[in-house]
Design an enzyme around this catalytic site. Structure first.
Site, PDB file in Angstrom:
ATOM      1  N   GLU A   1       0.791  -1.226   0.000  1.00  0.00           N
ATOM      2  CA  GLU A   1       0.000   0.000   0.000  1.00  0.00           C
ATOM      3  C   GLU A   1       0.830   1.286   0.000  1.00  0.00           C
ATOM      4  O   GLU A   1       0.411   2.291  -0.582  1.00  0.00           O
ATOM      5  CB  GLU A   1      -0.933   0.018   1.232  1.00  0.00           C
ATOM      6  CG  GLU A   1      -2.074  -0.970   1.185  1.00  0.00           C
ATOM      7  CD  GLU A   1      -3.183  -0.526   0.250  1.00  0.00           C
ATOM      8  OE1 GLU A   1      -3.142   0.617  -0.227  1.00  0.00           O
ATOM      9  OE2 GLU A   1      -4.083  -1.346  -0.025  1.00  0.00           O
TER      10      GLU A   1
ATOM     11  N   SER B   1     -33.088 -23.161  52.941  1.00  0.00           N
ATOM     12  CA  SER B   1     -32.315 -23.415  54.171  1.00  0.00           C
ATOM     13  C   SER B   1     -30.892 -22.892  54.122  1.00  0.00           C
ATOM     14  O   SER B   1     -30.114 -23.159  55.047  1.00  0.00           O
ATOM     15  CB  SER B   1     -32.274 -24.933  54.432  1.00  0.00           C
ATOM     16  OG  SER B   1     -33.561 -25.438  54.671  1.00  0.00           O
TER      17      SER B   1
END
Length: 684
Positions: A86, A345
């Protein structure tokens, strides 16, 4: 001659002034219209495990998968390919490459059309930050913006912006999101074929999407590979090998682990690019898979939630809010680790711990388990039977209701609730203004799975409480709840309690000694199980999120087996010497189970742990587990004096009894030494 020199001097002065004015104008324009670098912060939020790996990512406000990434987190081969393909002079030009501009202009003039572009990576970053229709004017603007960007950012920062925002088709942006979606991995280690494809796709992301246009994507990739050979980035054999690879023809899903937790953290910290957690990635995957498997054995409306906490630091290591957040029938979107539910419980151990700590009670203190009215409140046991005088140790191991209420009556329910409130745990009730009362001992309040897990982790340590936390550094200072001796006493008592059906203590967590407590809320709406040792605390909840009953499912038979399977996923316990006997100020002794077994080669006589003597069992036609503690195998079972054709299955699989119908039955078990035990039960 002198006049000519004066004219030249004036011209030079004028040109210098013009250049100065132009430079000043450009500087003023730069300050007036700076590049929109604030848009660089518009990235996906990622939630990370404690090792930095991805748990879950969220799309940006505009719906893009855009994961921030730095160049040092990308395979160097990809970086070399990108720059070579690029922008060869990226590291040296000021944002615009004059040589590339001249080359492109010459090719345009010779061919009469655009042959190659002159955009640098910096100019592409400018376009990604400010998209415009392609035109000559747009190129000029991008060139100006590139010069501005280069004045503000170094080359690595500019490269990072490109790597984060480059388009890869659809809503995929940046090399990290693309590597995740096309290859199912991070871009830290890429094969040449993969790196070349990631360089090629931004050229025309829609036309080159490999999942839609594989032939075009492959041709573009191979073009990059050929150019890399010419540029000396790779050699020809490497390129040939890479060209032989197919391109991906599908997409991987983004990681979606701990979804409820990740969503909550994302909502708490909007706009943050990354959120670190204490979650153990491997364990999280395993516990989520376990929850899905277990949910499949429950009814279609039932859910499962699990929390695993480091007993020492109180950091949350695994978090499952539901087996499937998209399962509408299970209300899967609801995080049941944070839902307020009746604890059944499961508050009893803390009632006893506080009583032990205040020397109001000792493990061997005898308490009457008989029909009792506490100012008009007359609790009964889960099996509707009573056992007469029992020790506090036995009462807690058997989770008897009347003794627990009696102990809470001594402590004072408001005082107990106040102690929990001091830890940051508020016991909710339907009437927020009502005072705490005795039914809280049996689940007559609301609490969350995470809150309970934090309380049980206190028993695993020195009795101090730290709320479980999920973000590194969020751990709060410890708050004293009970002393170490009381916490240790409760832990030892519950280490010796009956194991869940189907599992002997030695079969839990690869032989680790785990203290366990289960609970079931009224109407079988919630089934709980908690287990802990010095290293880990685990909490499990099962039930229906809408609060409707789940008949036949209670803590001991539904949640506890899941708990045992979670412990099987944890690292094996280290070999350790027997723990010393611990005495409290009250003079009671908490003896480790290992020490209590010493002194005799003969196993203790068998005890029928389930169903216990006097139990009244809601029966719907299912086979019932027969659970025994102690005794030397093999064991023989009799029902009403007749041998039972039930399997003894060994330590991991209990015997089972399929009753012929409802009514009373007498169960007897006899071990190899002739020792036996019996229990009379009623099936309703």
């Amino acid at each position: 001659m002198a006049g000519r020199r004066r004219r030249r001097a004036r011209a030079s002065l004028f040109a210098g002034a013009a250049l100065a004015l132009a430079a000043g104008g450009l500087a003023a324009l730069d300050r007036w219209r700076p590049p929109p670098l604030e848009r660089a912060a518009e990235v996906s939020t990622v939630v990370r495990a404690r090792d930095g790996e991805l748990l879950r990512a969220f799309t940006t406000a505009d719906g893009a998968w855009r994961l921030a990434v730095r160049p040092d987190a990308v395979d160097p081969l990809l970086l070399r390919m990108l720059v070579a393909y690029e922008d060869r002079r990226f590291r040296s030009h000021p944002g615009v490459d004059p040589l590339a501009v001249l080359r492109a202009a010459g090719q345009w003039a010779a061919a009469g059309e655009v042959v190659s572009g002159a955009s640098t990576l910096t100019m592409q970053v400018a376009r990604l930050l400010e998209p415009r229709p392609r035109s000559l004017w747009a190129k000029i603007v991008e060139a100006g913006r590139a010069l501005q960007i280069e004045r503000r950012l170094d080359k690595d920062a500019i490269l990072g912006l490109y790597l984060t925002r480059a388009p890869y088709g659809g809503n995929v942006e940046g090399v990290r999101a693309a590597a995740r979606i096309y290859f199912g991995k991070e871009p830290t280690a890429l094969r040449p074929a993969e790196a070349a494809l990631l360089v090629a796709l931004p050229q025309s992301p829609s036309r080159l999407r490999p999942d839609r246009h594989p032939a075009a994507a492959r041709a573009a990739r191979d073009k990059v590979l050929a150019r890399m050979v010419d540029a000396g980035v790779i050699d020809a054999p490497t390129a040939d090998e890479a060209m032989a690879e197919p391109v991906p023809d599908g997409r991987f899903a983004m990681p979606f682990l701990a979804p409820h937790l990740a969503a909550a953290l994302h909502a708490q910290t909007p706009g943050q690019s990354h959120i670190d957690t204490t979650i153990d990635l491997r364990l999280q995957r395993q516990v989520e898979a376990l929850a899905r498997r277990e949910a499949a054995t429950l009814d279609a409306a039932a859910s499962v939630a699990v929390v695993v906490v480091d007993s020492r630091s109180r950091a949350v290591l695994a978090h499952v809010g539901s087996p499937d957040p998209f399962a509408a029938a299970r209300d899967g979107a609801v995080d049941m680790t944070r839902a307020v539910r009746s604890p059944g419980s499961t508050l009893k151990p803390f009632i006893y711990a506080l009583a032990f700590d205040e020397t109001r009670l000792a493990p061997d203190t005898r308490i009457d388990d008989r029909p009792t009215s506490f100012g008009g409140y007359a609790p009964s046991n889960f099996d509707h039977g009573f056992r007469g005088p029992v020790t506090a140790r036995e009462a807690l191991q058997l989770s008897l209701n009347v003794p627990a209420v009696a102990v809470l009556d001594r402590l004072g329910p408001e005082r107990f609730a106040g102690r929990l409130a001091g830890l940051g745990i508020r016991l909710r009730s339907r009437d927020p203004h009502a005072a705490a009362s005795l039914p809280l001992a049996l689940g007559g309040v609301g609490v969350t799975l995470t809150e309970l897990a934090g309380l049980y982790a206190a028993l695993a340590g020195d009795g101090s409480h730290v709320a479980p936390y999920v973000r590194p550094g969020d751990g709060r200072p410890a708050v004293p709840f009970v002393g170490a001796a009381a916490a240790q006493a409760v832990t030892r008592i519950l280490e010796e309690a009956p194991a869940p059906p189907g599992l002997a203590p030695a079969a839990i967590g690869q032989g680790r000694l785990v203290a366990m407590k289960t609970g079931t809320s009224y109407g079988y709406r919630d089934a709980w199980a908690f287990g802990w040792d010095a290293a880990f605390t685990v909490g499990v909840w099962t039930g229906r999120p809408d609060g409707t009953p789940s008949p036949g499912h209670w803590g001991l038979v539904t949640a506890a087996p899941i708990l045992a399977k979670v412990f099987d996923l944890l690292p094996p316990p280290p070999m350790a010497p027997p723990r010393p006997v611990a005495a409290t100020a009250a003079g009671f002794v908490a003896r480790p189970a290992a020490l209590r077994r010493l002194g005799s080669d003969r196993p203790p006589a068998p005890v029928i742990a389930f169903p216990p003597d006097g139990a009244v069992i809601p029966w719907r036609g299912e086979a019932l587990p027969l659970v025994v503690e102690g005794g030397r195998p093999p064991l023989r079972w009799l029902v009403d004096g007749r041998p039972l054709g039930a399997r003894d299955g060994g330590p991991r699989r209990p015997a089972e009894w399929l009753p012929p119908g409802r009514g009373f039955a007498r169960l007897t078990v006899v071990d190899a030494d002739g020792q036996g035990a019996s229990a009379t039960v009623r099936l309703d």
